[in-house]
Design a protein around this motif. Structure first.
Motif, PDB file in Angstrom:
ATOM      1  N   TYR A   1      -0.248   2.209   0.892  1.00  0.00           N
ATOM      2  CA  TYR A   1      -0.490   1.067   0.013  1.00  0.00           C
ATOM      3  C   TYR A   1      -0.110   1.441  -1.416  1.00  0.00           C
ATOM      4  O   TYR A   1      -0.760   2.260  -2.061  1.00  0.00           O
ATOM      5  CB  TYR A   1      -1.961   0.660   0.065  1.00  0.00           C
TER       6      TYR A   1
ATOM      7  N   SER B   1       0.067  -1.040  -3.640  1.00  0.00           N
ATOM      8  CA  SER B   1      -0.924  -1.910  -4.265  1.00  0.00           C
ATOM      9  C   SER B   1      -1.658  -2.611  -3.139  1.00  0.00           C
ATOM     10  O   SER B   1      -1.396  -2.342  -1.959  1.00  0.00           O
ATOM     11  CB  SER B   1      -0.255  -2.924  -5.197  1.00  0.00           C
ATOM     12  N   ALA B   2      -2.543  -3.505  -3.458  1.00  0.00           N
ATOM     13  CA  ALA B   2      -3.339  -4.185  -2.437  1.00  0.00           C
ATOM     14  C   ALA B   2      -2.480  -4.961  -1.443  1.00  0.00           C
ATOM     15  O   ALA B   2      -2.862  -5.138  -0.291  1.00  0.00           O
ATOM     16  CB  ALA B   2      -4.351  -5.114  -3.101  1.00  0.00           C
ATOM     17  N   SER B   3      -1.296  -5.397  -1.886  1.00  0.00           N
ATOM     18  CA  SER B   3      -0.466  -6.242  -1.018  1.00  0.00           C
ATOM     19  C   SER B   3       0.922  -5.677  -0.771  1.00  0.00           C
ATOM     20  O   SER B   3       1.748  -6.315  -0.125  1.00  0.00           O
ATOM     21  CB  SER B   3      -0.332  -7.646  -1.633  1.00  0.00           C
ATOM     22  N   VAL B   4       1.188  -4.489  -1.289  1.00  0.00           N
ATOM     23  CA  VAL B   4       2.529  -3.907  -1.154  1.00  0.00           C
ATOM     24  C   VAL B   4       2.421  -2.530  -0.512  1.00  0.00           C
ATOM     25  O   VAL B   4       1.615  -1.697  -0.943  1.00  0.00           O
ATOM     26  CB  VAL B   4       3.219  -3.778  -2.527  1.00  0.00           C
ATOM     27  N   THR B   5       3.223  -2.315   0.528  1.00  0.00           N
ATOM     28  CA  THR B   5       3.296  -0.988   1.140  1.00  0.00           C
ATOM     29  C   THR B   5       4.684  -0.403   0.935  1.00  0.00           C
ATOM     30  O   THR B   5       5.683  -1.130   0.885  1.00  0.00           O
ATOM     31  CB  THR B   5       2.988  -1.039   2.638  1.00  0.00           C
TER      32      THR B   5
ATOM     33  N   SER C   1      -4.122   6.565   0.471  1.00  0.00           N
ATOM     34  CA  SER C   1      -4.002   5.133   0.763  1.00  0.00           C
ATOM     35  C   SER C   1      -3.018   4.890   1.906  1.00  0.00           C
ATOM     36  O   SER C   1      -1.980   4.260   1.737  1.00  0.00           O
ATOM     37  CB  SER C   1      -3.551   4.390  -0.494  1.00  0.00           C
TER      38      SER C   1
ATOM     39  N   PHE D   1      -1.421   3.441   5.241  1.00  0.00           N
ATOM     40  CA  PHE D   1      -1.354   2.279   6.141  1.00  0.00           C
ATOM     41  C   PHE D   1      -1.047   2.758   7.560  1.00  0.00           C
ATOM     42  O   PHE D   1      -1.712   2.378   8.503  1.00  0.00           O
ATOM     43  CB  PHE D   1      -0.296   1.277   5.669  1.00  0.00           C
TER      44      PHE D   1
END
Length: 124
Positions: free
Chosen positions: A102, A104-108, A27, A29
């Motif tokens: 990632y 979660s979907a909104s946290v890196t 995952s 980014f």
């Protein structure tokens, strides 16, 4: 999370060449700095070469002029071209990457990841 997998190690005669590869997956980014370290028996792990996301490089004095680090950002892969190998280059070589991934979907999050290592043996 993130996995790093090295390949390309092996047995080579002194004066020969090897090319190591390390691919990152998961995952991801972005990948910041990537590098190669090595650890010989009875010695501490040491930096061999590193490269930033922009392509700036640095090398250990012992490998300057013989090793070249490069990366393919699109493939999340770093390479180490090793020429004029010497017996003292014998070690387990580890890939390292500073990765923003990632959580979660909104946290890196940003963390250092290591590969399992690949053996390089140079016979004299």
């Amino acid at each position: 999370q993130v996995q790093l997998v090295e390949s390309g190690g092996g047995l080579v005669q002194a004066g020969g060449s090897l090319r190591l590869s390390c691919a990152a997956s998961g995952s991801i980014f972005s990948i910041n700095a990537m590098g190669w370290y090595r650890q010989a028996p009875g010695k501490q792990r040491e930096l061999v070469a590193a490269i930033t996301s922009g392509g700036s490089t640095n090398y250990a004095d012992s490998v300057k002029g013989r090793f070249t680090i490069s990366r393919d950002n699109a493939a999340n892969t770093v390479y180490l071209q090793m020429n004029s190998l010497k017996s003292e280059d014998t070690a387990v070589y580890y890939c390292n990457a500073d990765v923003t991934y990632y959580y979660s979907a909104s946290v890196t999050l940003t963390k250092d990841f290591w590969g399992p290592g690949t053996q390089v043996t140079v016979s004299s």
